[in-house]
Design an enzyme around this catalytic site. Sequence first.
Site, PDB file in Angstrom:
ATOM      1  N   ASP A  53       0.860  -1.192   0.000  1.00  0.00           N
ATOM      2  CA  ASP A  53       0.000   0.000   0.000  1.00  0.00           C
ATOM      3  C   ASP A  53       0.890   1.233   0.000  1.00  0.00           C
ATOM      4  OD1 ASP A  53      -2.297   1.567   0.021  1.00  0.00           O
ATOM      5  OD2 ASP A  53      -2.352   1.684   2.207  1.00  0.00           O
ATOM      6  N   SER A  54       0.266   2.371  -0.322  1.00  0.00           N
ATOM      7  CA  SER A  54       1.009   3.620  -0.268  1.00  0.00           C
ATOM      8  C   SER A  54       1.162   4.096   1.178  1.00  0.00           C
ATOM      9  CB  SER A  54       0.276   4.684  -1.080  1.00  0.00           C
ATOM     10  OG  SER A  54      -1.058   4.786  -0.612  1.00  0.00           O
ATOM     11  N   CYS A  62      -3.578  -1.032  -2.418  1.00  0.00           N
ATOM     12  CA  CYS A  62      -3.783   0.365  -2.823  1.00  0.00           C
ATOM     13  C   CYS A  62      -4.598   0.422  -4.123  1.00  0.00           C
ATOM     14  CB  CYS A  62      -2.411   1.005  -3.037  1.00  0.00           C
ATOM     15  SG  CYS A  62      -2.491   2.701  -3.580  1.00  0.00           S
ATOM     16  N   GLU A 116      -5.646  10.110   7.679  1.00  0.00           N
ATOM     17  CA  GLU A 116      -4.267   9.959   8.183  1.00  0.00           C
ATOM     18  C   GLU A 116      -4.045  10.837   9.415  1.00  0.00           C
ATOM     19  OE1 GLU A 116      -1.078   8.642   6.729  1.00  0.00           O
ATOM     20  OE2 GLU A 116      -2.153   7.345   5.359  1.00  0.00           O
ATOM     21  N   CYS A 158     -10.827   2.798  -1.856  1.00  0.00           N
ATOM     22  CA  CYS A 158      -9.557   3.314  -1.331  1.00  0.00           C
ATOM     23  C   CYS A 158      -9.266   2.594  -0.026  1.00  0.00           C
ATOM     24  CB  CYS A 158      -9.690   4.813  -1.095  1.00  0.00           C
ATOM     25  SG  CYS A 158      -8.270   5.551  -0.269  1.00  0.00           S
ATOM     26  N   HIS A 208      -7.989   3.498   2.679  1.00  0.00           N
ATOM     27  CA  HIS A 208      -8.260   4.239   3.912  1.00  0.00           C
ATOM     28  C   HIS A 208      -9.736   4.272   4.302  1.00  0.00           C
ATOM     29  CE1 HIS A 208      -4.214   5.449   3.189  1.00  0.00           C
ATOM     30  NE2 HIS A 208      -4.194   6.264   4.220  1.00  0.00           N
TER      31      HIS A 208
HETATM   32  N1  DGL Z   1      -3.791   3.740  -0.808  1.00  0.00           N
HETATM   33  C1  DGL Z   1      -4.443   4.731  -1.630  1.00  0.00           C
HETATM   34  C2  DGL Z   1      -5.623   4.107  -2.359  1.00  0.00           C
HETATM   35  O1  DGL Z   1      -6.142   3.074  -1.963  1.00  0.00           O
HETATM   36  C3  DGL Z   1      -4.905   5.911  -0.818  1.00  0.00           C
HETATM   37  C4  DGL Z   1      -3.792   6.739  -0.266  1.00  0.00           C
HETATM   38  C5  DGL Z   1      -3.012   7.469  -1.320  1.00  0.00           C
HETATM   39  O2  DGL Z   1      -3.559   8.384  -1.977  1.00  0.00           O
HETATM   40  O3  DGL Z   1      -1.858   7.140  -1.471  1.00  0.00           O
HETATM   41  O4  DGL Z   1      -6.061   4.660  -3.337  1.00  0.00           O
END
Ligand code: DGL
Length: 271
Positions: free
Chosen positions: A12-13, A75, A157, A185, A187
């Site tokens: 993930d990011s 992600c 976040e 997403c 999050h």
């Molecule tokens: N992990 C990203 C997603 O699921 C969200 C966070 C980001 O923008 O990096 O799209």
Amino acid sequence: MYAQGMKVGIFDSGLGGLFTLRAIAETLPKYDYVYLGDTKHLPYGSRSHDEIYQYLKEGLSFLFQNECGLVIVACNSASAEALKRVQSEYLPIHYPDRKVLGMIVPMTEACASYDHVGLIATLATVHSGAYEREFKKRTPHTRLTSLATPNLVPLIESGDHERVVASLKEYLAQLTDIDALLLGCTHYAIVKDIIQKIVPTSVAIISQDTVVPLKTSDYLDRHPEIEKTLSRDGTKAFFVTSMSDRFRELAKDWFGEAIIVQEVSLPEDVK
Ligand code: DGL
């Protein structure tokens, strides 16, 4: 021929994918997991295709070097923008024996029984058109209305509850007459309880923490050649590219005090 003793990587990011990992590991506890959050380059949601493609390759390369035979890209932005290209250009040349799965196909499949689905996701995911393409292919009778919700990731976040609620109310008011809401997403699953209180009870919430564990289990049942390569000590290792207190706190809340999160640098010369 597949190597043996392989782990399951979760990419993930940032920290949202931890929530997905927790859900997968609850359903499939015997496997060994390696989590990588590319927190140095967060947010992916406002980045270009080329940037996301490059960062995803670097993250995958790290996970493959750490013995991951199967990687789940939690992600959505990376799944939407770069997964297909990784599968067709990068893997066949560099890691032909590894598998990488994303979010777009399983999440789309989970929407097949609904008439009108509202998607909330990052700018990158919405602009990529990946969900539109997948809906047309897999569930052509379901209407999809997409809404980019770029304020949500930074607010989630930050942990600012009141502002998360206010922002969600503002965004969700724009999606009317839907019978399902797709949380596109990582999050957003974290704030699923808040979302549930805002949308009418008739709207089903499609969230990756409920969809992905079952889809992963199903994938492993259908691919015994991959499943039998996976090691089974029930361990979890956590890596980030930039450490933050919030990441440490959440990881401890969700996985227990004993966990160790390590900061790593990714190989930057991945072609
Ligand atoms: N992990 C990203 C997603 O699921 C969200 C966070 C980001 O923008 O990096 O799209």
